[in-house]
Scaffold this active site. Structure first.
Site, PDB file in Angstrom:
ATOM      1  N   HIS B  52       2.381   3.379   9.564  1.00  0.00           N
ATOM      2  CA  HIS B  52       1.017   3.397  10.102  1.00  0.00           C
ATOM      3  C   HIS B  52       0.873   2.319  11.181  1.00  0.00           C
ATOM      4  O   HIS B  52       1.581   1.298  11.166  1.00  0.00           O
ATOM      5  CB  HIS B  52       0.003   3.137   8.975  1.00  0.00           C
ATOM      6  N   GLU B  54      -1.290   0.023  11.623  1.00  0.00           N
ATOM      7  CA  GLU B  54      -1.582  -1.328  11.130  1.00  0.00           C
ATOM      8  C   GLU B  54      -0.324  -2.008  10.617  1.00  0.00           C
ATOM      9  O   GLU B  54      -0.112  -3.211  10.843  1.00  0.00           O
ATOM     10  CB  GLU B  54      -2.586  -1.266   9.959  1.00  0.00           C
ATOM     11  N   CYS B  82      -6.313   2.701   5.444  1.00  0.00           N
ATOM     12  CA  CYS B  82      -6.098   3.319   4.139  1.00  0.00           C
ATOM     13  C   CYS B  82      -5.798   2.230   3.096  1.00  0.00           C
ATOM     14  O   CYS B  82      -5.724   1.039   3.419  1.00  0.00           O
ATOM     15  CB  CYS B  82      -4.942   4.319   4.220  1.00  0.00           C
TER      16      CYS B  82
END
Lengths: 145, 145
Positions: B52, B54, B82
């Site tokens: 992801h 991040e 998430c």
């Protein structure tokens, strides 16, 4: 091969972490009775909070399969996963997560059901060995400190 | 430099993801008004659910600093993180997490406070742009499907 056998393999990874001065947590990913991914905690060596045993094992298994979904795989990990690793396990849609020792403080379970609804959760496999490894690490740390 | 300015940089990353056929989410990590880590979603290219935006930006920032703790850093991400990315943000002990669009289904907030207690959370920065990018991606996907 049983849960106990695969947890023994995760414990081997945890011992490798311990030998490297890392918090001793290890993980393996199993598909059809074969280990397709291994990992041990490397947050100190890599200076990276994301380098948990589970994350490295999941990435290794996905690389092995060429598929980011691990729907027929089981993750074995010596200590109850944290929120980050539970979240990664959810995305991977694992068939099962099997852990050894409980981790009441940083484990994911106190935050509710974070795994994929299809993922079975089993705990307490070889828990005394898994917990003893953690305790000896932190006892030695305190003596150093 | 303001939250809006740094979110514009995260949006540049999201556009790079879109151009590569990935779900268009981008992130940057900022320390003292400077970007020290960037990332965009690469789960398809790397076939890895952990890739992801991040996670890649946090790892890049930690590599840059040589320190796994990012206590004086702010993570900007175009979409609410998430559970996995919230967990990673908690371990990194970020000063702040700033997101653009809300993600009611897969966002971490419905699971309660998963960030580090010291981490400030701000949302809704450039939200319409961030959301529009996601909507156009999924609309195109549905047309293809």
């Amino acid at each position: 091969m049983t849960d106990d056998d695969f947890m023994a393999q995760a414990l081997r990874e945890a011992h490798a972490a311990l030998a490297a001065g890392e918090i001793p947590i290890g993980a393996v990913v199993v598909l059809e009775n074969k280990i397709i991914g291994r990992g041990h905690n490397q947050t100190e060596r890599l200076r990276d909070v994301t380098a948990h045993a589970e994350m490295l094992a999941l990435t290794a298994a996905a690389n092995h399969l060429g598929n980011k979904y691990l729907a027929d795989c089981t993750l074995y990990v010596t200590v109850e996963p944290c929120v980050m690793c539970a979240g990664a396990s959810a995305w991977a849609q694992l068939r099962a997560v099997v852990y050894g020792a409980e981790e009441p403080k940083t484990g994911f379970r106190r935050h509710g059901p974070l795994l994929h609804p299809r993922t079975e959760l089993r705990g307490g496999v070889r828990a005394p060995e898994c917990a003893a490894l953690m305790q000896s690490f932190f006892r030695a740390k305190r003596r150093q400190g």
